[in-house]
Design a protein around this motif. Structure first.
Motif, PDB file in Angstrom:
ATOM      1  N   UNK A   1      20.083 -18.561  31.555  1.00  0.00           N
ATOM      2  CA  UNK A   1      20.081 -17.786  29.981  1.00  0.00           C
ATOM      3  C   UNK A   1      18.327 -17.255  29.871  1.00  0.00           C
ATOM      4  N   UNK A   2      18.565 -16.292  29.067  1.00  0.00           N
ATOM      5  CA  UNK A   2      16.889 -15.967  28.751  1.00  0.00           C
ATOM      6  C   UNK A   2      16.016 -16.970  28.032  1.00  0.00           C
ATOM      7  N   UNK A   3      16.694 -17.522  26.987  1.00  0.00           N
ATOM      8  CA  UNK A   3      15.861 -18.504  26.303  1.00  0.00           C
ATOM      9  C   UNK A   3      15.536 -19.560  27.030  1.00  0.00           C
ATOM     10  N   UNK A   4      16.339 -20.195  27.883  1.00  0.00           N
ATOM     11  CA  UNK A   4      16.056 -21.297  28.707  1.00  0.00           C
ATOM     12  C   UNK A   4      14.930 -20.853  29.863  1.00  0.00           C
ATOM     13  N   UNK A   5      15.140 -19.812  30.187  1.00  0.00           N
ATOM     14  CA  UNK A   5      14.207 -19.181  31.347  1.00  0.00           C
ATOM     15  C   UNK A   5      12.804 -18.950  30.854  1.00  0.00           C
ATOM     16  N   UNK A   6      12.966 -18.317  29.303  1.00  0.00           N
ATOM     17  CA  UNK A   6      11.475 -18.219  28.870  1.00  0.00           C
ATOM     18  C   UNK A   6      10.829 -19.797  28.727  1.00  0.00           C
ATOM     19  N   UNK A   7      11.746 -20.714  28.341  1.00  0.00           N
ATOM     20  CA  UNK A   7      11.031 -22.030  28.273  1.00  0.00           C
ATOM     21  C   UNK A   7      10.510 -22.548  29.386  1.00  0.00           C
ATOM     22  N   UNK A   8      11.192 -22.504  30.449  1.00  0.00           N
ATOM     23  CA  UNK A   8      11.019 -23.074  31.723  1.00  0.00           C
ATOM     24  C   UNK A   8       9.721 -22.477  32.281  1.00  0.00           C
ATOM     25  N   UNK A   9       9.577 -20.931  32.112  1.00  0.00           N
ATOM     26  CA  UNK A   9       8.347 -20.131  32.577  1.00  0.00           C
ATOM     27  C   UNK A   9       7.200 -20.600  31.694  1.00  0.00           C
ATOM     28  N   UNK A  10       7.136 -21.096  30.818  1.00  0.00           N
ATOM     29  CA  UNK A  10       6.090 -21.481  29.879  1.00  0.00           C
ATOM     30  C   UNK A  10       5.816 -22.896  30.153  1.00  0.00           C
ATOM     31  N   UNK A  11       6.808 -23.801  30.544  1.00  0.00           N
ATOM     32  CA  UNK A  11       6.529 -25.291  30.898  1.00  0.00           C
ATOM     33  C   UNK A  11       5.981 -25.276  32.193  1.00  0.00           C
ATOM     34  N   UNK A  12       6.245 -24.098  33.006  1.00  0.00           N
ATOM     35  CA  UNK A  12       5.737 -24.376  34.496  1.00  0.00           C
ATOM     36  C   UNK A  12       4.109 -24.244  34.686  1.00  0.00           C
ATOM     37  N   UNK A  13       3.661 -23.727  33.405  1.00  0.00           N
ATOM     38  CA  UNK A  13       2.027 -23.423  33.662  1.00  0.00           C
ATOM     39  C   UNK A  13       1.497 -22.816  34.795  1.00  0.00           C
ATOM     40  N   UNK A  14       2.565 -21.663  35.244  1.00  0.00           N
ATOM     41  CA  UNK A  14       1.725 -20.639  36.202  1.00  0.00           C
ATOM     42  C   UNK A  14       2.371 -21.189  37.574  1.00  0.00           C
ATOM     43  N   UNK A  15       3.407 -22.228  37.516  1.00  0.00           N
ATOM     44  CA  UNK A  15       3.814 -22.787  39.028  1.00  0.00           C
ATOM     45  C   UNK A  15       5.320 -22.118  39.093  1.00  0.00           C
ATOM     46  N   UNK A  16       5.337 -21.262  39.884  1.00  0.00           N
ATOM     47  CA  UNK A  16       6.777 -20.474  40.140  1.00  0.00           C
ATOM     48  C   UNK A  16       7.760 -21.495  40.530  1.00  0.00           C
ATOM     49  N   UNK A  17       7.604 -22.404  41.465  1.00  0.00           N
ATOM     50  CA  UNK A  17       8.428 -23.464  42.139  1.00  0.00           C
ATOM     51  C   UNK A  17       8.882 -24.340  40.936  1.00  0.00           C
ATOM     52  N   UNK A  18       7.744 -24.788  40.060  1.00  0.00           N
ATOM     53  CA  UNK A  18       8.129 -25.485  39.033  1.00  0.00           C
ATOM     54  C   UNK A  18       9.160 -24.903  37.861  1.00  0.00           C
ATOM     55  N   UNK A  19       8.736 -23.591  37.685  1.00  0.00           N
ATOM     56  CA  UNK A  19       9.802 -22.879  36.947  1.00  0.00           C
ATOM     57  C   UNK A  19      11.301 -23.047  37.249  1.00  0.00           C
TER      58      UNK A  19
ATOM     59  N   UNK B   1      11.927 -14.285  37.292  1.00  0.00           N
ATOM     60  CA  UNK B   1      12.190 -15.048  38.416  1.00  0.00           C
ATOM     61  C   UNK B   1      13.314 -15.893  38.229  1.00  0.00           C
ATOM     62  N   UNK B   2      13.364 -16.667  37.254  1.00  0.00           N
ATOM     63  CA  UNK B   2      14.225 -17.549  37.020  1.00  0.00           C
ATOM     64  C   UNK B   2      15.467 -17.036  36.439  1.00  0.00           C
ATOM     65  N   UNK B   3      15.291 -15.973  35.738  1.00  0.00           N
ATOM     66  CA  UNK B   3      16.482 -15.160  34.907  1.00  0.00           C
ATOM     67  C   UNK B   3      17.475 -14.768  36.162  1.00  0.00           C
ATOM     68  N   UNK B   4      16.787 -14.371  37.495  1.00  0.00           N
ATOM     69  CA  UNK B   4      17.526 -13.767  38.537  1.00  0.00           C
ATOM     70  C   UNK B   4      18.424 -14.827  38.888  1.00  0.00           C
ATOM     71  N   UNK B   5      18.251 -16.001  38.802  1.00  0.00           N
ATOM     72  CA  UNK B   5      19.292 -17.180  39.082  1.00  0.00           C
ATOM     73  C   UNK B   5      20.508 -17.703  38.054  1.00  0.00           C
ATOM     74  N   UNK B   6      20.542 -16.546  37.218  1.00  0.00           N
ATOM     75  CA  UNK B   6      21.528 -16.647  36.132  1.00  0.00           C
ATOM     76  C   UNK B   6      21.106 -17.541  35.198  1.00  0.00           C
TER      77      UNK B   6
END
Length: 371
Positions: A181-199, A174-179
């Motif tokens: 980068x994959x490494x940052x998208x992965x970190x934000x996804x993990x830091x969000x703790x399951x919260x899609x809005x937070x990611x 979901x984060x990657x669809x906003x352009x």
């Protein structure tokens, strides 16, 4: 029938709402959509409202477009105006009184109430009769990220619809669809703790600045540089910027409404917005600081994970080199205590404390602990 938007990854929600909308289905008068923030509840609520209002309409596509843009007269969407609570004034006229009035053009009226877990008891009591004995044309959808905090009197009168937490992979996509980068998208996804809005919040806008502030807050304590860097100032800067942005949006709304309201009602409207602006600023700014401290807490936790030799559990996956340097000469027990100190301050920030002093005190306590 096509899958309702927002329910693609949620079999319970898809089955429940799909059955209600199927030919011969009988939608309940009250639903409680519950699950982590960003899991799709709001998207599903808007799509469900559109389907209910479009049913039997001569121009169903037009109905759906107006629901999507928030301009359909038979859809009421309510969010809390309090700093941390849904107040009586939020629902008394907009929901309780309006639910007794016949629809403007549809066969139904739909009310969506966000953050139902913040309903204060007086506001909940106002809603009980509407939930118990609604008019036949009324459908109420409550949304909550915290089911356990929804008052039992409200919860028991609704049909529960569960939305599960999205997986890290789904959040990353979901984060990657906003352009991003994959490494940052992965970190934000993990830091969000399951919260899609937070990611998305962490990856876009001032999210990277808030991430940097949380990291620097933790690392200043680890490296004994609190006095030299005053790391709390960066978190406060992002906090103020978010508060000002929220205020600017409300002031623009006020200006638009003042253009169409009568001169007699201008003062009442200005007073109402003044209180709403104050509460919104408080909610937004407290939320920014809370997120910044959560990121600091996760930094300490990630350093401890390296010391425990469980690198697969870290959240800051794009900052492994920095975490590794911070782990040198540390003890995992120190880092665990650091997490506890941060979490204690996060709890205190929800009460009426001086935020800058609380952050400064925390930074020096962490530095002393990790010395």
């Amino acid at each position: 029938m096509a899958t309702l938007a927002g329910t693609e990854h949620h079999p319970n929600a898809r089955a429940t709402l799909g059955a209600a909308l199927a030919p011969g289905g009988r939608p309940s008068h009250a639903y409680l959509f519950h699950g982590p923030a960003g899991s799709g509840k709001r998207t599903a609520a808007r799509a469900f409202a559109a389907a209910l209002l479009a049913d039997g309409a001569p121009d169903p596509d037009g109905v759906r477009r107006r629901v999507e843009h928030g301009t359909h007269p038979d859809l009421t969407w309510v969010a809390p105006s309090g700093a941390h609570e849904m107040l009586v004034g939020d629902i008394e006229e907009a929901v309780v009184a309006a639910a007794a009035m016949t629809p403007f053009e549809s066969a139904r009226r739909v009310f969506v109430i966000e953050r139902a877990d913040t309903l204060i008891e007086q506001a909940a009591n106002k809603m009980l009769k509407t939930l118990e004995e609604p008019a036949s044309f009324v459908h109420i959808v409550l949304l909550s990220d915290r089911l356990a905090e929804v008052l039992p009197t409200i919860r028991s009168r609704c049909q529960l619809v569960r939305f599960d937490a999205l997986t890290t992979t789904q959040l990353e996509e979901r984060v990657g669809r906003h352009g991003v980068p994959p490494e940052l998208a992965r970190a934000c996804a993990r830091l969000a703790l399951g919260d899609g809005e937070r990611a998305l919040e962490l990856a876009l806008g001032d999210g990277p600045a808030l991430r940097a502030g949380g990291e620097r807050f933790a690392r200043a304590a680890i490296h004994g540089k609190v006095a030299a860097t005053r790391p709390w100032t960066e978190l406060l800067k992002v906090k103020r910027a978010r508060g000002e942005e929220a205020v600017a949006r409300l002031e623009a709304q006020l200006a638009d409404e003042l253009e169409v309201v009568s001169r007699r009602d201008r003062r009442k409207l200005e007073n109402a917005y003044s209180e709403r602006i104050r509460r919104t600023r408080r909610r937004v700014e407290t939320g920014a600081l809370d997120l910044g401290l959560q990121l600091s807490s996760l930094w300490f936790r990630d350093v401890a994970c390296l010391l425990w030799e469980t690198p697969e559990l870290i959240h800051h996956t794009d900052r492994v080199d920095e975490l590794t340097r911070d782990a040198e000469g540390r003890r995992a027990t120190q880092l665990r205590e650091a997490v506890e100190l941060v979490e204690e301050t996060r709890r205190r920030l929800r009460s009426n404390v001086t935020e800058e002093l609380a952050l400064e005190a925390l930074a020096y306590r962490l530095e002393a602990l990790l010395d």
